[in-house]
Design a protein around this motif. Structure first.
Motif, PDB file in Angstrom:
ATOM      1  N   ARG A   1     -12.628   7.974  -0.413  1.00  0.00           N
ATOM      2  CA  ARG A   1     -12.559   7.298   0.892  1.00  0.00           C
ATOM      3  C   ARG A   1     -11.087   7.089   1.207  1.00  0.00           C
ATOM      4  NH1 ARG A   1     -12.389   1.912   2.789  1.00  0.00           N
ATOM      5  NH2 ARG A   1     -13.778   1.336   4.504  1.00  0.00           N
TER       6      ARG A   1
ATOM      7  N   LEU B   1      -7.397   0.402  11.986  1.00  0.00           N
ATOM      8  CA  LEU B   1      -7.817   1.191  10.815  1.00  0.00           C
ATOM      9  C   LEU B   1      -8.613   2.412  11.290  1.00  0.00           C
ATOM     10  CD1 LEU B   1      -7.648   1.009   7.664  1.00  0.00           C
ATOM     11  CD2 LEU B   1      -9.927  -0.004   7.715  1.00  0.00           C
TER      12      LEU B   1
ATOM     13  N   ASP C   1      -5.445 -10.369   5.871  1.00  0.00           N
ATOM     14  CA  ASP C   1      -4.214  -9.654   5.545  1.00  0.00           C
ATOM     15  C   ASP C   1      -2.984 -10.498   5.878  1.00  0.00           C
ATOM     16  OD1 ASP C   1      -5.769  -7.445   4.906  1.00  0.00           O
ATOM     17  OD2 ASP C   1      -5.504  -6.498   6.867  1.00  0.00           O
TER      18      ASP C   1
ATOM     19  N   ARG D   1      -4.105   2.954   7.920  1.00  0.00           N
ATOM     20  CA  ARG D   1      -3.961   1.620   8.499  1.00  0.00           C
ATOM     21  C   ARG D   1      -2.571   1.427   9.079  1.00  0.00           C
ATOM     22  NH1 ARG D   1      -4.276  -4.120   5.320  1.00  0.00           N
ATOM     23  NH2 ARG D   1      -2.155  -4.526   6.016  1.00  0.00           N
TER      24      ARG D   1
ATOM     25  N   PHE E   1       0.841  -1.206   0.000  1.00  0.00           N
ATOM     26  CA  PHE E   1       0.000   0.000   0.000  1.00  0.00           C
ATOM     27  C   PHE E   1       0.869   1.247   0.000  1.00  0.00           C
ATOM     28  CE2 PHE E   1      -3.478  -2.335   2.673  1.00  0.00           C
ATOM     29  CZ  PHE E   1      -3.712  -3.170   1.607  1.00  0.00           C
TER      30      PHE E   1
ATOM     31  N   HIS F   1     -10.756 -11.624   2.467  1.00  0.00           N
ATOM     32  CA  HIS F   1      -9.349 -11.981   2.640  1.00  0.00           C
ATOM     33  C   HIS F   1      -8.920 -11.854   4.090  1.00  0.00           C
ATOM     34  CE1 HIS F   1      -9.249  -7.594   2.338  1.00  0.00           C
ATOM     35  NE2 HIS F   1      -8.105  -7.642   3.016  1.00  0.00           N
TER      36      HIS F   1
ATOM     37  N   MET G   1      -8.480   5.823   4.360  1.00  0.00           N
ATOM     38  CA  MET G   1      -8.336   5.221   5.682  1.00  0.00           C
ATOM     39  C   MET G   1      -6.840   5.140   6.003  1.00  0.00           C
ATOM     40  SD  MET G   1     -11.563   4.556   5.868  1.00  0.00           S
ATOM     41  CE  MET G   1     -12.138   3.312   7.018  1.00  0.00           C
TER      42      MET G   1
ATOM     43  N   TRP H   1     -18.860   2.892   9.000  1.00  0.00           N
ATOM     44  CA  TRP H   1     -17.906   3.912   9.454  1.00  0.00           C
ATOM     45  C   TRP H   1     -18.590   5.262   9.627  1.00  0.00           C
ATOM     46  CZ3 TRP H   1     -12.962   2.387  10.540  1.00  0.00           C
ATOM     47  CH2 TRP H   1     -12.567   1.139  10.033  1.00  0.00           C
TER      48      TRP H   1
ATOM     49  N   GLY I   1      -8.889  -4.285  -1.103  1.00  0.00           N
ATOM     50  CA  GLY I   1      -9.490  -5.231  -0.147  1.00  0.00           C
ATOM     51  C   GLY I   1     -10.959  -5.492  -0.413  1.00  0.00           C
TER      52      GLY I   1
ATOM     53  N   TRP J   1      -8.814  -5.150  14.239  1.00  0.00           N
ATOM     54  CA  TRP J   1      -9.185  -6.544  14.003  1.00  0.00           C
ATOM     55  C   TRP J   1      -8.004  -7.485  14.124  1.00  0.00           C
ATOM     56  CZ3 TRP J   1      -9.140  -3.236   9.591  1.00  0.00           C
ATOM     57  CH2 TRP J   1      -8.225  -3.576   8.594  1.00  0.00           C
TER      58      TRP J   1
ATOM     59  N   HIS K   1     -11.940 -10.205   6.291  1.00  0.00           N
ATOM     60  CA  HIS K   1     -12.695  -8.971   6.075  1.00  0.00           C
ATOM     61  C   HIS K   1     -12.774  -8.649   4.594  1.00  0.00           C
ATOM     62  CE1 HIS K   1      -8.479  -7.651   6.578  1.00  0.00           C
ATOM     63  NE2 HIS K   1      -8.773  -6.721   5.693  1.00  0.00           N
TER      64      HIS K   1
ATOM     65  N   VAL L   1      -5.121   3.380   2.748  1.00  0.00           N
ATOM     66  CA  VAL L   1      -6.080   2.608   1.969  1.00  0.00           C
ATOM     67  C   VAL L   1      -6.986   3.667   1.336  1.00  0.00           C
ATOM     68  CG1 VAL L   1      -7.924   0.894   2.076  1.00  0.00           C
ATOM     69  CG2 VAL L   1      -5.950   0.705   3.604  1.00  0.00           C
TER      70      VAL L   1
ATOM     71  N   ALA M   1     -13.842  -4.935   2.061  1.00  0.00           N
ATOM     72  CA  ALA M   1     -14.297  -3.540   2.021  1.00  0.00           C
ATOM     73  C   ALA M   1     -15.289  -3.380   0.875  1.00  0.00           C
ATOM     74  CB  ALA M   1     -13.096  -2.621   1.819  1.00  0.00           C
TER      75      ALA M   1
ATOM     76  N   THR N   1     -17.311  -2.020   5.982  1.00  0.00           N
ATOM     77  CA  THR N   1     -16.388  -3.163   5.943  1.00  0.00           C
ATOM     78  C   THR N   1     -17.061  -4.353   6.618  1.00  0.00           C
ATOM     79  OG1 THR N   1     -14.570  -1.580   6.129  1.00  0.00           O
ATOM     80  CG2 THR N   1     -14.014  -3.894   6.425  1.00  0.00           C
TER      81      THR N   1
HETATM   82  O1  AKG Z   1     -10.884  -0.210   3.591  1.00  0.00           O
HETATM   83  C1  AKG Z   1     -11.260  -1.072   4.379  1.00  0.00           C
HETATM   84  O2  AKG Z   1     -12.304  -0.983   5.027  1.00  0.00           O
HETATM   85  C2  AKG Z   1     -10.390  -2.276   4.612  1.00  0.00           C
HETATM   86  C3  AKG Z   1      -9.382  -2.456   3.535  1.00  0.00           C
HETATM   87  C4  AKG Z   1      -8.478  -3.609   3.805  1.00  0.00           C
HETATM   88  O3  AKG Z   1      -8.674  -4.699   3.342  1.00  0.00           O
HETATM   89  C5  AKG Z   1      -7.358  -3.420   4.728  1.00  0.00           C
HETATM   90  O4  AKG Z   1      -7.081  -2.298   5.149  1.00  0.00           O
HETATM   91  O5  AKG Z   1      -6.709  -4.419   5.060  1.00  0.00           O
END
Ligand code: AKG
Ligand code: FE2
Length: 275
Positions: A261, A110, A97, A265, A68, A95, A263, A235, A91, A243, A250, A80, A252, A122
């Motif tokens: 959007r 996150l 991570d 992380r 990323f 999956h 985020m 959110w 995502g 998590w 998870h 993200v 998205a 998510t």
């Molecule tokens: O953007 C999200 O809500 C999760 C994205 C994702 O898979 C991650 O950050 O590992």
């Protein structure tokens, strides 16, 4: 600190806790909730990037994500991101991570920075609940089996993202990853049995081709698709979600075309996994 379940067998919404100024006892309580329930959601958090990093270091250390884009000022933070004019998100399929690493990351913290007006939730699935849902025959069949994981088909120059409008933003295209893990792991802290294969990064079972592996893989994946095992994080500004990658999958949702959007992380370090 108060906890309310998010789903029937997964997740907790935590109130009465400000992450930026938490006692050691509160941190320990939060860790246990993440390990057991898989995902915790905290609302109304005022967490600066510096405080985000401090929290991750207190938790037990940071794994820098190799793919990323990194935040310019704080390279510990991965972004993200989906811009207004991008079609693909990060995502967007189920999956776990970092399952392609020898020592997979424990989880992530996150933080919502820029949200669409609505959408961009998510989803999470509990892999202990998924394991429990298997019939006894399947449990016996997968006991002792191992599976091979890689990220190359996702991130390589000819991989899944390279053919999308996220391709240019990603790093690490030249990296090669390959790891083998038990199909059923024991959670390092709780000891609970968890199904540890996922549709994004698991290639095949050890000693089998992908074609031979797919029927059983699909049956295992289906066990995570029950309403009881799943929860949805909606959110809001100030929401932080933490998590556990061993306990959960998870994905998205990508349902906010034309909106941005972003985020932040931070990936938390983990430990080697065992059956
Ligand atoms: O953007 C999200 O809500 C999760 C994205 C994702 O898979 C991650 O950050 O590992
Ligand atoms: Fe992810």
């Amino acid at each position: 600190m108060k906890m309310t379940p998010l789903g029937e067998e997964i997740g907790a919404e935590v109130t009465g806790c400000q992450l930026a100024e938490m006692s050691d006892e509160a941190l320990d309580q939060l860790k246990e909730a993440v390990w057991e329930s898989g995902v915790v959601v905290l609302r109304g958090q005022d967490l600066s990037p510096q405080q985000h990093i401090e929290l991750a270091n207190r938790w037990g250390g940071i794994d820098i994500n190799n793919y990323f884009p990194l935040n310019g000022e704080h390279p510990e933070i991965a972004e993200v991101r989906k811009e207004k004019d991008q079609q693909t998100n990060i995502g967007g399929g189920w999956h776990t991570d970092h399952s392609y690493d020898q020592v997979p990351a424990m989880g992530s913290i996150l933080v919502a920075r820029t949200l669409p007006l609505k959408g961009g939730d998510t989803l999470f699935a509990h892999m202990g609940a998924a394991y429990d849902a298997l019939d006894e025959e399947t449990k016996a069949e997968i006991a002792g089996m191992r599976a091979v994981h890689s990220a190359d088909h996702i991130y390589a120059p000819d991989g899944a993202y390279a053919q999308t409008d996220q391709g240019k933003a990603l790093r690490g295209q030249e990296l090669k990853t390959l790891a083998t893990h038990p199909v059923v792991i024991r959670h390092p802290q709780t000891g609970r049995k968890l199904l540890y294969v996922n549709p994004a990064f698991t290639l095949h079972f050890e000693g089998q081709t992908r074609e031979e592996s797919l029927p059983l893989l699909q049956r295992l994946y289906a066990a995570a698709m029950t309403p009881e095992a799943q929860a949805r994080v909606v959110w809001k500004p100030g929401t932080v979600t933490i998590w556990d990658n061993r306990t959960t999958w998870h994905m998205a949702l990508n349902d906010y075309p034309g909106e941005e959007r972003i985020m932040h992380r931070i990936t938390l370090s983990g430990e080697a996994l065992a059956a």
